[in-house]
Design a protein around this motif. Structure first.
Motif, short mmCIF file in Angstrom:
data_model
loop_
_atom_site.label_atom_id
_atom_site.label_comp_id
_atom_site.label_asym_id
_atom_site.label_seq_id
_atom_site.Cartn_x
_atom_site.Cartn_y
_atom_site.Cartn_z
N THR A 31 -8.85 11.94 37.07
CA THR A 31 -10.23 11.52 36.82
C THR A 31 -10.98 12.62 36.09
O THR A 31 -10.94 13.78 36.48
N TYR A 33 -14.82 13.45 34.10
CA TYR A 33 -16.21 13.05 33.86
C TYR A 33 -16.83 13.92 32.78
O TYR A 33 -16.53 15.11 32.69
N TYR A 35 -20.76 14.98 32.03
CA TYR A 35 -22.13 14.93 32.51
C TYR A 35 -23.04 15.62 31.49
O TYR A 35 -22.64 16.57 30.81
N PRO A 43 -27.19 17.21 36.86
CA PRO A 43 -26.29 16.55 35.90
C PRO A 43 -26.39 15.03 35.99
O PRO A 43 -26.50 14.47 37.07
N LEU A 45 -24.40 11.50 34.79
CA LEU A 45 -23.11 11.01 34.29
C LEU A 45 -23.27 10.32 32.95
O LEU A 45 -24.13 9.47 32.77
N GLN A 48 -16.94 8.24 32.61
CA GLN A 48 -15.86 8.56 33.54
C GLN A 48 -14.56 7.97 33.02
O GLN A 48 -14.50 6.79 32.66
N GLN A 50 -10.34 7.46 33.88
CA GLN A 50 -9.23 7.53 34.82
C GLN A 50 -7.98 7.52 33.93
O GLN A 50 -7.70 6.52 33.29
N ASP A 56 -16.26 4.02 33.58
CA ASP A 56 -17.70 3.78 33.59
C ASP A 56 -18.32 4.50 32.39
O ASP A 56 -18.25 5.72 32.32
N LEU A 95 -11.55 15.62 39.09
CA LEU A 95 -11.65 15.28 40.50
C LEU A 95 -10.30 15.43 41.18
O LEU A 95 -9.27 15.01 40.65
N GLY A 98 -12.03 14.39 47.02
CA GLY A 98 -13.46 14.19 46.83
C GLY A 98 -14.14 15.35 46.14
O GLY A 98 -15.35 15.35 45.95
N ASP A 99 -13.37 16.37 45.73
CA ASP A 99 -13.96 17.56 45.13
C ASP A 99 -13.96 17.47 43.62
O ASP A 99 -12.92 17.29 43.01
N ALA A 100 -15.15 17.63 43.04
CA ALA A 100 -15.27 17.66 41.58
C ALA A 100 -15.32 19.12 41.13
O ALA A 100 -16.10 19.91 41.67
N PHE A 102 -16.01 21.66 38.01
CA PHE A 102 -16.73 21.66 36.75
C PHE A 102 -16.29 22.81 35.84
O PHE A 102 -15.96 23.90 36.30
N GLY A 103 -16.34 22.55 34.54
CA GLY A 103 -16.23 23.61 33.55
C GLY A 103 -17.56 24.33 33.43
O GLY A 103 -18.55 23.96 34.08
#
Lengths: 111, 113
Positions: A31, A33, A35, A43, A45, A48, A50, A56, A95, A98-100, A102-103
């Motif tokens: 996954t 994203y 933002y 942020p 969205l 998204q 997959q 999305d 992802l 449940g942890d995203a 980020f760069g």
């Protein structure tokens, strides 16, 4: 484990020009994203993915923004033509569970 | 009404103080609640992650979720100057797989030595 890599870190362009951002996600994270973070805001969205499919993109301004994720790995986000209100930090995140993660983001300034 | 409301601050406290950061939300489908810390010119980094209601503690940080009130909190004990950053709450609803995070605006915290 390497993190999410984004480039460039900073970009300044004139309005109506085009710009592209690149994201190399954490290996194996399906996954991804994009933002947009405007100064002083959280942020928001944009899109998204997959693997290489779009899940999305309802908040992506499709008249000027486009994104793709080739082979389910790297992703690019493009803006053409840019407007002044596109000035923001563009964050890529992936992802795991449940942890995203980020760069560091690409800070875009449109003048 | 925005889905997630967060007081942007700024909040300034002396070193050693207890800090309380809060968010309210309107979407009762949210089940996952997170706090991110964002230093200047950096991407957000995950601090705490809570599923559904309850408390979770990790060192000097405690996250609380009250789903009945649609209210979440992050407490920082013995605050340090290195805690100075923007704190973002984020939440998501477990629909069919990986759902995106919805963020608050972030609260800017300064801890003064």
């Amino acid at each position: 484990e390497a993190g999410v890599a984004q480039s460039p870190r900073y970009k300044i362009i004139e309005k109506r020009q085009s710009v592209a951002f690149w994201c190399n996600p954490i290996s194996g994270h399906a996954t991804l994203y994009w933002y947009q973070q405007i100064l002083g805001q959280g942020p928001k969205l944009l899109i998204q993915f997959q693997n290489n499919g779009v899940v999305d993109d309802s908040q992506l301004p499709k008249d000027r923004f486009s994104a793709e994720r080739l082979k389910g790995v790297d992703s690019t986000l493009k803006i053409q033509p840019a407007k002044l209100e596109d000035s923001a930090v563009y964050l890529c995140a992936t992802l795991r569970g449940g942890d995203a993660f980020f760069g560091q983001g690409t800070r875009l300034t449109v003048v | 009404q925005k889905e997630v409301e967060q007081d942007p601050g700024p909040l300034s406290v002396p070193e050693g103080a207890i800090v309380s950061l809060n968010c309210t939300y309107s979407n009762s489908a949210f089940q996952y609640f997170m706090w991110y810390r964002q230093y200047s010119r950096k991407g957000p980094e995950l601090l705490m992650y809570t599923y559904s209601s309850g408390n979770k503690e990790d060192g000097r940080f405690t996250a609380q979720v009250d789903k009945s009130s649609k209210y979440i909190s992050l407490f920082i004990r013995d605050s340090q100057p290195s805690d100075s950053a923007t704190y973002l709450c984020a939440m998501s609803a477990p629909l069919s797989g990986n759902t995106p995070l919805v963020f608050g605006k972030g609260t800017r915290l300064s801890v003064i030595a």
